[in-house]
Structure formats: C-alpha cells, structure tokens
Design a protein around this motif. Structure first.
Motif, PDB file in Angstrom:
ATOM      1  N   ARG A 136       0.835  -1.204   0.000  1.00  0.00           N
ATOM      2  CA  ARG A 136       0.000   0.000   0.000  1.00  0.00           C
ATOM      3  C   ARG A 136       0.868   1.251   0.000  1.00  0.00           C
ATOM      4  O   ARG A 136       1.893   1.311   0.698  1.00  0.00           O
ATOM      5  N   LEU A 137       0.447   2.245  -0.779  1.00  0.00           N
ATOM      6  CA  LEU A 137       1.169   3.509  -0.798  1.00  0.00           C
ATOM      7  C   LEU A 137       1.120   4.159   0.579  1.00  0.00           C
ATOM      8  O   LEU A 137       0.180   3.950   1.351  1.00  0.00           O
ATOM      9  N   VAL A 138       2.148   4.948   0.885  1.00  0.00           N
ATOM     10  CA  VAL A 138       2.197   5.592   2.196  1.00  0.00           C
ATOM     11  C   VAL A 138       1.070   6.617   2.316  1.00  0.00           C
ATOM     12  O   VAL A 138       0.504   7.079   1.321  1.00  0.00           O
ATOM     13  N   ALA A 139       0.738   6.968   3.556  1.00  0.00           N
ATOM     14  CA  ALA A 139      -0.368   7.889   3.826  1.00  0.00           C
ATOM     15  C   ALA A 139      -0.079   9.264   3.233  1.00  0.00           C
ATOM     16  O   ALA A 139       1.078   9.712   3.188  1.00  0.00           O
ATOM     17  N   PRO A 140      -1.107   9.960   2.774  1.00  0.00           N
ATOM     18  CA  PRO A 140      -0.909  11.316   2.238  1.00  0.00           C
ATOM     19  C   PRO A 140      -0.275  12.239   3.275  1.00  0.00           C
ATOM     20  O   PRO A 140      -0.497  12.095   4.477  1.00  0.00           O
ATOM     21  N   ARG A 141       0.511  13.164   2.771  1.00  0.00           N
ATOM     22  CA  ARG A 141       1.175  14.178   3.603  1.00  0.00           C
ATOM     23  C   ARG A 141       2.130  13.573   4.625  1.00  0.00           C
ATOM     24  O   ARG A 141       2.346  14.140   5.694  1.00  0.00           O
ATOM     25  N   THR A 142       2.661  12.404   4.300  1.00  0.00           N
ATOM     26  CA  THR A 142       3.735  11.835   5.116  1.00  0.00           C
ATOM     27  C   THR A 142       4.935  11.577   4.219  1.00  0.00           C
ATOM     28  O   THR A 142       4.787  11.394   3.003  1.00  0.00           O
ATOM     29  N   ASN A 143       6.113  11.538   4.796  1.00  0.00           N
ATOM     30  CA  ASN A 143       7.336  11.356   4.018  1.00  0.00           C
ATOM     31  C   ASN A 143       8.290  10.411   4.757  1.00  0.00           C
ATOM     32  O   ASN A 143       9.389  10.789   5.140  1.00  0.00           O
ATOM     33  N   PRO A 144       7.877   9.158   4.967  1.00  0.00           N
ATOM     34  CA  PRO A 144       8.785   8.218   5.624  1.00  0.00           C
ATOM     35  C   PRO A 144       9.990   7.937   4.733  1.00  0.00           C
ATOM     36  O   PRO A 144       9.855   7.820   3.511  1.00  0.00           O
ATOM     37  N   ARG A 145      11.153   7.815   5.332  1.00  0.00           N
ATOM     38  CA  ARG A 145      12.381   7.663   4.545  1.00  0.00           C
ATOM     39  C   ARG A 145      13.435   6.912   5.353  1.00  0.00           C
ATOM     40  O   ARG A 145      13.345   6.807   6.581  1.00  0.00           O
ATOM     41  N   VAL A 146      14.428   6.423   4.628  1.00  0.00           N
ATOM     42  CA  VAL A 146      15.516   5.652   5.226  1.00  0.00           C
ATOM     43  C   VAL A 146      16.827   6.092   4.590  1.00  0.00           C
ATOM     44  O   VAL A 146      16.892   6.296   3.369  1.00  0.00           O
ATOM     45  N   PHE A 148      20.966   4.861   4.507  1.00  0.00           N
ATOM     46  CA  PHE A 148      22.014   3.912   4.864  1.00  0.00           C
ATOM     47  C   PHE A 148      23.350   4.607   4.645  1.00  0.00           C
ATOM     48  O   PHE A 148      23.638   5.089   3.541  1.00  0.00           O
ATOM     49  N   ASN A 149      24.136   4.662   5.684  1.00  0.00           N
ATOM     50  CA  ASN A 149      25.422   5.359   5.626  1.00  0.00           C
ATOM     51  C   ASN A 149      26.454   4.523   6.351  1.00  0.00           C
ATOM     52  O   ASN A 149      26.473   4.473   7.581  1.00  0.00           O
ATOM     53  N   GLY A 150      27.312   3.836   5.568  1.00  0.00           N
ATOM     54  CA  GLY A 150      28.262   2.922   6.196  1.00  0.00           C
ATOM     55  C   GLY A 150      27.509   1.782   6.843  1.00  0.00           C
ATOM     56  O   GLY A 150      26.776   1.055   6.191  1.00  0.00           O
ATOM     57  N   ALA A 151      27.663   1.629   8.162  1.00  0.00           N
ATOM     58  CA  ALA A 151      26.940   0.595   8.905  1.00  0.00           C
ATOM     59  C   ALA A 151      25.811   1.190   9.739  1.00  0.00           C
ATOM     60  O   ALA A 151      25.290   0.541  10.642  1.00  0.00           O
ATOM     61  N   ARG A 152      25.421   2.441   9.443  1.00  0.00           N
ATOM     62  CA  ARG A 152      24.370   3.122  10.198  1.00  0.00           C
ATOM     63  C   ARG A 152      23.104   3.260   9.357  1.00  0.00           C
ATOM     64  O   ARG A 152      23.167   3.504   8.152  1.00  0.00           O
ATOM     65  N   ILE A 153      21.963   3.119  10.028  1.00  0.00           N
ATOM     66  CA  ILE A 153      20.662   3.324   9.409  1.00  0.00           C
ATOM     67  C   ILE A 153      19.934   4.426  10.175  1.00  0.00           C
ATOM     68  O   ILE A 153      20.000   4.474  11.411  1.00  0.00           O
ATOM     69  N   SER A 154      19.269   5.313   9.454  1.00  0.00           N
ATOM     70  CA  SER A 154      18.520   6.387  10.095  1.00  0.00           C
ATOM     71  C   SER A 154      17.361   6.758   9.185  1.00  0.00           C
ATOM     72  O   SER A 154      17.276   6.319   8.036  1.00  0.00           O
ATOM     73  N   GLY A 155      16.454   7.568   9.703  1.00  0.00           N
ATOM     74  CA  GLY A 155      15.340   7.998   8.872  1.00  0.00           C
ATOM     75  C   GLY A 155      14.185   8.519   9.676  1.00  0.00           C
ATOM     76  O   GLY A 155      14.324   8.879  10.847  1.00  0.00           O
ATOM     77  N   ASN A 156      13.024   8.549   9.023  1.00  0.00           N
ATOM     78  CA  ASN A 156      11.792   9.004   9.659  1.00  0.00           C
ATOM     79  C   ASN A 156      10.706   7.995   9.313  1.00  0.00           C
ATOM     80  O   ASN A 156      10.468   7.704   8.143  1.00  0.00           O
ATOM     81  N   ALA A 157      10.009   7.477  10.346  1.00  0.00           N
ATOM     82  CA  ALA A 157       9.028   6.418  10.130  1.00  0.00           C
ATOM     83  C   ALA A 157       7.650   6.951   9.773  1.00  0.00           C
ATOM     84  O   ALA A 157       6.808   6.195   9.285  1.00  0.00           O
ATOM     85  N   SER A 158       7.401   8.219  10.011  1.00  0.00           N
ATOM     86  CA  SER A 158       6.183   8.963   9.657  1.00  0.00           C
ATOM     87  C   SER A 158       6.154  10.261  10.425  1.00  0.00           C
ATOM     88  O   SER A 158       5.971  11.323   9.865  1.00  0.00           O
ATOM     89  N   CYS A 159       6.335  10.153  11.758  1.00  0.00           N
ATOM     90  CA  CYS A 159       6.365  11.336  12.618  1.00  0.00           C
ATOM     91  C   CYS A 159       7.688  11.433  13.372  1.00  0.00           C
ATOM     92  O   CYS A 159       8.159  12.529  13.660  1.00  0.00           O
ATOM     93  N   ASN A 160       8.261  10.297  13.704  1.00  0.00           N
ATOM     94  CA  ASN A 160       9.453  10.251  14.543  1.00  0.00           C
ATOM     95  C   ASN A 160      10.682   9.812  13.769  1.00  0.00           C
ATOM     96  O   ASN A 160      10.600   8.984  12.856  1.00  0.00           O
ATOM     97  N   GLN A 193       1.006   3.610  10.473  1.00  0.00           N
ATOM     98  CA  GLN A 193       2.054   3.525   9.468  1.00  0.00           C
ATOM     99  C   GLN A 193       3.427   3.497  10.115  1.00  0.00           C
ATOM    100  O   GLN A 193       4.291   2.699   9.735  1.00  0.00           O
ATOM    101  N   GLU A 194       3.643   4.342  11.108  1.00  0.00           N
ATOM    102  CA  GLU A 194       4.933   4.391  11.775  1.00  0.00           C
ATOM    103  C   GLU A 194       5.244   3.070  12.464  1.00  0.00           C
ATOM    104  O   GLU A 194       6.375   2.555  12.366  1.00  0.00           O
ATOM    105  N   SER A 195       4.256   2.496  13.143  1.00  0.00           N
ATOM    106  CA  SER A 195       4.459   1.209  13.804  1.00  0.00           C
ATOM    107  C   SER A 195       4.832   0.126  12.793  1.00  0.00           C
ATOM    108  O   SER A 195       5.699  -0.716  13.053  1.00  0.00           O
ATOM    109  N   SER A 196       4.184   0.162  11.626  1.00  0.00           N
ATOM    110  CA  SER A 196       4.473  -0.834  10.589  1.00  0.00           C
ATOM    111  C   SER A 196       5.900  -0.701  10.080  1.00  0.00           C
ATOM    112  O   SER A 196       6.618  -1.701   9.911  1.00  0.00           O
ATOM    113  N   VAL A 197       6.339   0.535   9.817  1.00  0.00           N
ATOM    114  CA  VAL A 197       7.693   0.754   9.312  1.00  0.00           C
ATOM    115  C   VAL A 197       8.735   0.241  10.308  1.00  0.00           C
ATOM    116  O   VAL A 197       9.659  -0.500   9.947  1.00  0.00           O
TER     117      VAL A 197
END
Length: 233
Positions: A136-146, A148-160, A193-197
């Motif tokens: 399913r496409l992500v919720a409108p007006r959200t921008n979850p992202r990931v 990958f940098n070296g061995a580190r992962i970071s991003g935004n799950a929807s709000c956090n 959505q955030e919990s799922s990510v």
C-alpha cells in the motif's frame, strides 16, 4: 557407457562422484527473488525469501567437465564452474548455479567469493524514500524515509526519527535495535504507518532491486517495504 546431458553450457558425464566435505557445505544464492541453497553431506536445502523451505536428500552428483548436477526428486541443481556476479553487489563468485524446482528455473551464484566490495556501498548506500508498505502507498502528507550510511541506518518512520546500526550480508539486511523519538503523530493512520515501518525494519529482510531501480525489502511473513531513490534538488 557414457551418457551425455545438457543444461545450458553445462556438459555432464556420469562418472564416480567426488566426495564433498561435511565440514564445508556448499552455498549458493540468487536475487530477484532472493533465495539461498545449501548442500551438505546428506541434504540439499533450498530457502526462498518469505516462502517454504524445501529439503531433499542429497543424491550422488553427476560430475562433468565443467561442473556437477544434482538430480533429486522435484529439484535439480546445476553447478557450472564459470565466474558469476550476483547482480546486487560487486561480488564475484566461483560458480554459476541454476536451480530447477517444480518446473521453475532460478539462476544465481555459488561457491567461493573471488572478489568482494562491501554491499552497503554498491546497493544500500544513500537516501531512500519509503514508497509503499505491505503493498500500500504511504499515507498522504507523510514522508517516511531511510538513509544507509556505512553501517548506520537512520530515517523518519512517519512522525518520529529513528537511527541505529545494521548488517548486510548475503543479500539479507539485519538492523540492530533502533532508537526513536517519541512524538505522537497527529492522525491515527500516521501512528499505524509508523508502527508498521519500525516493525518491518526490525525483522531480518531480504533485499532486491527491481527494474525501476527501487529497493524491495521483504520479511519472512511477506511483509514488504519498497524504497525509491531520494531525489536531490
């Protein structure tokens, strides 16, 4: 009496089998879809991403000029001693491997790794936008992202925001415990959505790249994230 059998470029002759060391199982893998194969002293084990594991008794191999064939009930494995790239990284393997399982043919690589560049650099490294979650496409007006940098992962799950470490080996992504901020989302769908990510990223995931250059992360229970390259201005 010599019996010839053809499998692509693999020419086989029925000869006495070469003994395979029980201490060093033979391993192969494929991508798009991801699968792995292990041949030990008594068993051939085929494991797809998110599917049912298939185990068969290891038959006596047919040994040819440039490889081996294992013909088991419902499964045939052809190992050709021709160098192979797994298509996901800069790794080169000693063998090209073809698995035929219930009429389906899968191609991959196996044996010794002849050359290797860290997979993070060639496949995961960079910024990715989460495009869909479990189909399913992500919720409108959200921008979850990931990222990958070296061995580190970071991003935004929807709000956090979240961050942590990860390993990427043999086509599988495993993230460590992810630290996340605790801001409440404005809408229920954003919380869901955030919990799922975060839940999916906490699973061991197989990684493949589709024809559009997007990453597909697939969990054991058919959970899935599709990541699109982040466009830079």
């Amino acid at each position: 009496m010599i019996k010839l059998a053809a499998a692509g470029a693999l020419v086989l002759i029925a000869l006495p089998a070469y003994a395979q060391s029980n201490a060093a199982p033979y391993r192969a893998l494929g991508t798009e879809p991801f699968w792995s194969l292990t041949i030990d002293g008594s068993t051939i084990r085929y494991e797809p991403a998110g599917g049912r594991v298939v185990r068969v008794a290891k038959p006596r191999p047919i040994v040819g000029f440039n490889g081996e064939r294992y013909q088991a009930r419902g499964m045939t494995v052809d190992i050709t001693h021709v160098e192979c790239s797994d298509g996901m990284s800069d790794r080169t393997f000693h063998d090209t491997v073809t698995v035929t399982l219930r009429g389906r043919t899968l191609r991959g690589c196996g044996g010794e790794v002849l050359s290797e560049t860290p997979e993070q650099t060639s496949l995961l490294e960079g910024d990715w936008r989460i495009e869909s979650i479990n189909g399913r496409l992500v919720a409108p007006r959200t921008n979850p992202r990931v990222t990958f940098n070296g061995a580190r992962i970071s991003g935004n799950a929807s709000c956090n925001n979240f961050n942590g470490s990860f390993r990427f080996e043999r086509g599988r992504l495993t993230a460590g415990r992810l630290a996340s901020t605790k801001m409440a989302c404005a809408q229920r769908m954003q919380n869901v959505q955030e919990s799922s990510v975060l839940r999916i990223l906490g699973e061991p995931l197989s990684v493949s790249r589709n024809r559009n250059g997007k990453l597909v992360l697939t969990g054991a229970h058919r959970t899935r994230l599709v990541l699109a390259p982040e466009r830079r201005l």
